[in-house]
Design a protein around this motif. Structure first.
Motif, PDB file in Angstrom:
ATOM      1  N   GLY A  76       0.865  -1.173   0.000  1.00  0.00           N
ATOM      2  CA  GLY A  76       0.000   0.000   0.000  1.00  0.00           C
ATOM      3  C   GLY A  76       0.902   1.222   0.000  1.00  0.00           C
ATOM      4  N   GLY A  77       0.332   2.388  -0.333  1.00  0.00           N
ATOM      5  CA  GLY A  77       1.140   3.605  -0.250  1.00  0.00           C
ATOM      6  C   GLY A  77       1.807   3.979  -1.546  1.00  0.00           C
ATOM      7  N   SER A 103       2.468  -0.898   5.879  1.00  0.00           N
ATOM      8  CA  SER A 103       2.528   0.351   6.636  1.00  0.00           C
ATOM      9  C   SER A 103       1.738   1.460   5.946  1.00  0.00           C
ATOM     10  CB  SER A 103       3.982   0.779   6.792  1.00  0.00           C
ATOM     11  OG  SER A 103       4.002   2.090   7.325  1.00  0.00           O
ATOM     12  N   GLN A 104       0.887   2.132   6.709  1.00  0.00           N
ATOM     13  CA  GLN A 104       0.046   3.188   6.135  1.00  0.00           C
ATOM     14  C   GLN A 104       0.697   4.567   6.230  1.00  0.00           C
ATOM     15  OE1 GLN A 104      -3.240   0.902   8.230  1.00  0.00           O
ATOM     16  NE2 GLN A 104      -4.432   2.374   7.078  1.00  0.00           N
ATOM     17  N   ALA A 107       0.410   6.982   3.220  1.00  0.00           N
ATOM     18  CA  ALA A 107      -0.906   7.593   3.019  1.00  0.00           C
ATOM     19  C   ALA A 107      -1.258   8.563   4.141  1.00  0.00           C
ATOM     20  CB  ALA A 107      -1.969   6.510   2.904  1.00  0.00           C
ATOM     21  N   GLU A 114      -4.192   7.272  -0.334  1.00  0.00           N
ATOM     22  CA  GLU A 114      -5.098   6.437   0.476  1.00  0.00           C
ATOM     23  C   GLU A 114      -5.794   5.332  -0.316  1.00  0.00           C
ATOM     24  OE1 GLU A 114      -7.940   8.589   2.810  1.00  0.00           O
ATOM     25  OE2 GLU A 114      -6.398   9.514   4.061  1.00  0.00           O
ATOM     26  N   PHE A 117      -4.997   1.765  -0.039  1.00  0.00           N
ATOM     27  CA  PHE A 117      -5.414   1.086   1.201  1.00  0.00           C
ATOM     28  C   PHE A 117      -6.938   0.927   1.268  1.00  0.00           C
ATOM     29  CE2 PHE A 117      -1.264   2.883   2.415  1.00  0.00           C
ATOM     30  CZ  PHE A 117      -0.652   1.728   2.864  1.00  0.00           C
ATOM     31  N   ALA A 131      -4.996  -2.821  10.300  1.00  0.00           N
ATOM     32  CA  ALA A 131      -4.275  -1.622   9.877  1.00  0.00           C
ATOM     33  C   ALA A 131      -2.809  -1.769  10.305  1.00  0.00           C
ATOM     34  CB  ALA A 131      -4.908  -0.403  10.523  1.00  0.00           C
ATOM     35  N   ALA A 149      -5.272   5.574  10.737  1.00  0.00           N
ATOM     36  CA  ALA A 149      -4.924   4.322  10.031  1.00  0.00           C
ATOM     37  C   ALA A 149      -6.083   3.335  10.107  1.00  0.00           C
ATOM     38  CB  ALA A 149      -3.661   3.713  10.634  1.00  0.00           C
TER      39      ALA A 149
END
Ligand SMILES: Cc1cc2nc3c(=O)[nH]c(=O)nc-3n(C[C@H](O)[C@H](O)[C@H](O)COP(=O)(O)O)c2cc1C
Length: 361
Positions: A76-77, A103-104, A107, A114, A117, A131, A149
């Motif tokens: 993600g990201g 890892s968020q 975002a 975002e 995710f 999350a 998150a």
């Protein structure tokens, strides 16, 4: 790590995430041994159950899951991570299993990212989703980032990852680990969803586990040595650099997954991740006391291909697990806990050594 932006205006966190995905997809990122090949399950010549009736369902943190297989945090990201997360999430929904996102941080720094995710909850409306935030970011940004998150993916739990091996081998990494336990304890005090502390490939000792339970975590993902090595990944990312030399030196630093499992099992809900590479490894981990078995790297190539490819991989692992349970005479995951194991080799030596040391010694 200091934040900057690349020529496309993306944060360095975002481009690093893409590097990680590409490097891991190319292979050669594993190091050490998780110890599963040292674990034998005692064969039941007369299992007294039927293979099609083997039940792989489990309960974890109040959720019913069709199998103990857990899709460990990966990505993600970055825009290129979006289809990967969609395939993983849609497969988790179909298979009835849990999944963690990567890892968020990217975002949280840049809300334009975002989508990579939020797609996860869209594709998996009822799945158990975790999350993900680094413990250093938790220390710096506190409960606000943790809440954002969780909201971003309507998560059922929050994984806080510890990756100090990876940070230490990078000259520009986060090298100050002071205050993380305190930040975790503050978060756990009245956070609305369960908090899981997650290592990322160097394992959790029983001393650290005791501190984590005291801090109030609901589960531990022990992320042991023997699967994806973040020291190695960072080395590959910067060839010829100080990080590459350090990455090579520390590639097999850590507590092998099976040893870490023996240290932590029985103290609270545990996810065994790190070098789990088959349904047989899952059965071994369950016999040693794991509640769930996390897999990241083996699901990456299928996730880059399609949802169906992920489903095929999951079905294969679940089938292997069912066969191992059948041959151990365990009709349910709960009864896998009673299956006798033999532990040999280096793993046995490491576990023996542990038993010689009094608790807390
Ligand atoms: C491509 C990739 C990206 C990952 N990114 C994250 C991450 O952002 N956050 C995290 O907590 N763990 C991350 N991990 C670590 C995994 O969740 C897992 O703990 C580790 O890879 C060990 O499992 P494995 O041997 O099955 O790969 C990542 C793993 C892979 C392969």
């Amino acid at each position: 790590m200091k934040e900057g932006r690349d020529m496309k205006g993306r944060t360095s966190t975002s481009s690093r995430k893409l590097d990680h995905l590409r490097i891991c997809a190319e292979g050669g990122v594993e190091a050490g041994s998780p110890g599963f090949s040292d674990v034998r399950l005692v064969h039941a010549a007369l299992p007294e159950c039927s293979l099609p009736a083997i039940e792989t369902e489990v309960r974890f943190l109040g959720h019913r899951l069709a199998s103990p297989l857990f899709i460990a945090a990966m990505t993600g990201g970055h825009p290129e991570a979006l289809p990967v997360n969609r395939h993983l999430a849609a497969a988790a929904e179909r298979a009835g299993i849990g999944m963690g996102v990567g890892s968020q941080r990217a975002a949280l720094e840049d809300p334009d990212l975002e989508d990579s995710f939020t797609v996860v909850r869209e594709a998996a409306p009822t799945a158990f989703l975790c999350a993900n935030l680094g413990v250093v970011q938790l220390k710096e940004h506190g409960i606000e980032w943790a809440e954002r998150a969780v909201e971003m993916i309507d998560a059922d739990a929050l994984c806080i990852h510890a990756n100090f091996l990876q940070e230490a081998v990078m000259p520009e990494g986060d090298h100050d680990a002071r205050g993380c336990l305190g930040a975790l304890a503050t978060l756990c005090r009245d956070f609305p969803v369960p908090v899981i502390l997650k290592e990322t490939g160097a394992g959790i000792s029983r001393e650290v586990a005791a501190r984590l339970w005291a801090a109030g975590v609901s589960a531990i993902d022990l992320g042991g040595l023997g699967g994806t090595s973040w020291a190695k990944v960072e080395g590959i990312r910067s060839p010829g650099s100080p990080a590459a030399a350090m990455g090579e030196r520390f590639a097999d630093w850590g507590i092998p997954t099976v040893v870490s499992l023996r240290e932590v099992a029985g103290t609270g809900p545990v996810i065994a991740t790190g070098g789990v590479r088959s349904g047989l490894d899952m059965a071994r981990a369950l016999a040693l006391g794991a509640d769930l078995c996390g897999m990241a790297l083996p699901l990456l190539a299928p996730a880059m291909e399609s949802e169906d490819a992920v489903i095929r991989a999951i079905d294969g692992y679940n089938r292997e697990l069912a066969i191992a349970m059948f041959l151990s005479g365990a009709r349910t995951v709960k009864s896998m806990r009673n299956v006798r194991t033999w532990i040999t080799g280096t793993t046995r030596q490491m576990i023996r050594k542990k038993q010689e040391i009094p608790y807390g010694g």
